[in-house]
Scaffold this motif. Structure first.
Motif, PDB file in Angstrom:
ATOM      1  N   ASN A   8      61.009   5.557  27.975  1.00  0.00           N
ATOM      2  CA  ASN A   8      61.578   6.833  28.410  1.00  0.00           C
ATOM      3  C   ASN A   8      63.097   6.806  28.513  1.00  0.00           C
ATOM      4  OD1 ASN A   8      59.421   8.984  29.203  1.00  0.00           O
ATOM      5  ND2 ASN A   8      58.532   7.012  29.842  1.00  0.00           N
ATOM      6  N   GLY A   9      63.715   5.800  27.931  1.00  0.00           N
ATOM      7  CA  GLY A   9      65.165   5.782  27.786  1.00  0.00           C
ATOM      8  C   GLY A   9      65.940   5.344  29.002  1.00  0.00           C
TER       9      GLY A   9
ATOM     10  N   THR B 192      54.844   8.408  32.379  1.00  0.00           N
ATOM     11  CA  THR B 192      55.260   9.506  31.502  1.00  0.00           C
ATOM     12  C   THR B 192      55.143  10.843  32.225  1.00  0.00           C
ATOM     13  OG1 THR B 192      54.629   8.301  29.507  1.00  0.00           O
ATOM     14  CG2 THR B 192      54.802  10.685  29.319  1.00  0.00           C
TER      15      THR B 192
ATOM     16  N   ALA C 246      57.623   8.309  25.198  1.00  0.00           N
ATOM     17  CA  ALA C 246      58.576   9.107  25.969  1.00  0.00           C
ATOM     18  C   ALA C 246      57.966  10.453  26.333  1.00  0.00           C
ATOM     19  CB  ALA C 246      59.859   9.299  25.182  1.00  0.00           C
TER      20      ALA C 246
END
Length: 549
Positions: free
Chosen positions: A15-16, A140, A174
């Protein structure tokens, strides 16, 4: 096969996530071990409240969820201060809490708290992950909940033994942002209301803005010659020296702006809830039925009509709404251009500080010097207290992502936020304002700044009292001082003890050289400004308030 700890970290990477703030605990050692093998920056903090406030600041300045990890029980309850800020301020944040092992639950085990019962009021969603195979699903979803509609904090509790379980499961993906877009009919209605209006005004607020939407809205305001105000502590949403800027709708509002809001025939609330503080306790805009024609643009349908019944409700985030404004052009020259110019002139007068005041230190000249000697992209942070009035009223914000301050009025926020901002933007100057009471609530995070070499400049406005409370006390119970006096350390010496740079300012003319020395030191710095407690606001002294003036 991967452990629950590894799956948590994998989901963060997917998810960065680039950084987390934490205070370590034995309840989530498996996650800490998995972080050892990633490129995620881990800021080790000194108190969980400070760590949560750092995560809030990251979410505030980027729009992406700030990540915080703490241990169970006392660690989690310490972090709740940051949760409350993120909830009231609509900031995306995810708090991961180590939890007691599964077979010890509901026995009041060591440091056990049932977080779904404890934190529901201050979080958008609270969950506990019992099965490590479901970690990708829960994480998520946490990102989606934290960022969708009205953003806010999410809490995930992680039982210690679950994090050690080795399981086989799907790889995390993501999250997918979900957006609501304004319809053509709504935009046509907005255009018709603008064409009909004689005294329109726009108030910007809330979150989910970007540099592009700020820039594009400025262009829209220019086309329509609209006067634009910013809500309480959302001042970075419009350039204060732009000729369309009318000032901020916050605590201690300019009376000229307050009058214009009350007398507006069209009021557009864009992005914000317009809650108690910016609305002057709901007096500028009547609840539930405003006198003004009201257009409310907000990304969460549950907020539209909750406090104010709008004439036109548009469920959209600022980015998407502003993009739809490209097609709206006035049919002729707007009738209110002179009014917009007059409102900006009134703001300039209101935001020009007085050069005099009680005592040997005057904050007016100090603020004027700061305005002339800090870059336009300097990030200003603060917590809560009367000292913050000097920043909100006299600092003219020029750029997006330059303000980190809690609309919830939480003390202690400024220093952790400054640490987080400098870690996020190391090339930019970061100036923290704190009162002496405010600083001492999370001042230990100055050690975090020293540890990671983050040269923030903290201006501690020291008047030896809890100033806001004393002001109210003198108004309600004049001359009966109780529980508002403080005894403080030598803040400059404290900075040096931590390994930073310290300065003490006892006369106005000492501030500029002290600031320049602090900047040149290349270290985290504290500048203690010894302010006379009589200088309680830019306009009034304690004696004035005590005397009923």
């Amino acid at each position: 096969m991967k452990t629950g700890g590894q799956l948590i970290v994998d989901a963060l990477v997917a998810n960065g996530v680039k950084r987390i703030a934490c205070v370590p605990g034995e309840s989530y050692l498996a996650v800490l071990d998995a972080l050892h093998d990633t490129d995620i920056d881990v800021l080790v903090c000194r108190q969980e409240g400070g760590a949560a406030m750092m995560a809030d600041c990251w979410g505030r300045l980027t729009g992406e969820p700030g990540i915080c990890m703490v241990t169970r029980g006392p660690g989690a309850t310490n972090a709740s201060a940051g949760l409350h800020i993120a909830r009231q301020d609509s900031i995306p944040m995810i708090l991961f809490i180590g939890q007691v092992q599964r077979d010890a639950r509901e026995r009041e085990a060591f440091q056990e708290v049932e977080y779904r019962r404890a934190f529901t009021e201050v979080a958008k969603w609270v969950a506990e992950i019992d099965d490590a195979r479901r970690i990708p699903e829960f994480v998520t979803r946490a990102f989606a909940v934290a960022t969708s509609g009205r953003p806010g904090p999410v809490v995930l509790a992680l039982p210690e033994d679950m994090l050690r379980d080795a399981v086989e499961t799907v790889d995390a993906k993501a999250y997918m942002p979900v957006e609501a877009h304004p319809g053509p009919k709504q935009m046509a209605e907005l255009a018709a209301l603008l064409e009909k209006a004689d005294r329109p005004l726009v108030i910007l607020g809330g979150t989910r803005w970007s540099q592009k939407s700020v820039t594009d809205f400025t262009a829209f305001a220019e086309r329509w010659s609209l006067p634009v105000s910013c809500s309480f502590r959302r001042q970075m949403l419009f350039d204060h020296l732009h000729p369309n800027y009318a000032g901020d709708s916050g605590i201690g509002i300019n009376p000229v702006l307050g009058k214009e809001i009350r007398e507006a025939d069209l009021l557009v609330l864009l992005g914000g809830r317009y809650s108690e503080m910016p609305s002057s306790t709901y007096s500028l805009l009547q609840s539930p039925y405003p006198q003004q024609t009201l257009v409310h643009v907000y990304p969460d349908p549950s907020e539209l009509g909750r406090v104010y019944r709008p004439d036109l409700a548009i469920c959209a985030a600022p980015d998407d709404f502003v993009a739809a404004l490209d097609d709206l052009d006035p049919k002729g020259a707007p009738r209110w251009a002179a009014r917009t110019a007059a409102m900006h002139d009134a703001y300039l007068k209101w935001s020009t500080p007085s050069m005099v005041g009680p005592g040997d230190v005057q904050m007016g000249p100090i603020m004027a010097w700061i305005e002339e000697n800090t870059p336009k992209d300097t990030i200003f942070s603060n917590g809560a207290g009367n000292y913050a009035t000097w920043v909100h009223r006299f600092h003219r914000f020029r750029r997006f992502a330059t303000q980190a301050a809690p609309t919830s009025g939480s003390m202690g926020y400024g220093l952790p936020a400054a640490v987080a901002a400098k870690q996020l933007f190391p090339e930019r100057e970061v100036v923290c304002f704190a009162g002496d009471g405010c600083f001492m609530m999370h001042g230990q995070e100055f050690a975090t700044a020293v540890r990671y070499g983050l040269p923030i400049i903290t201006v501690v406005v020291n008047n030896g009292i809890y100033g806001t409370i004393r002001m109210h006390q003198e108004r309600e119970y004049p001359g009966r001082v109780s529980a508002t006096d403080l005894t403080n350390p030598d803040f400059a010496a404290l900075a040096v003890a931590y390994g930073g740079h310290g300065e003490t300012v006892e006369k106005t003319e000492d501030f500029a050289p002290a600031f320049l020395r602090a900047r040149a030191s290349g270290k985290p710095a504290i500048i203690e400004v010894k302010l006379d407690p009589e200088a309680i606001t830019p306009m009034r002294t304690l004696s004035d308030i005590r005397g009923g003036k």
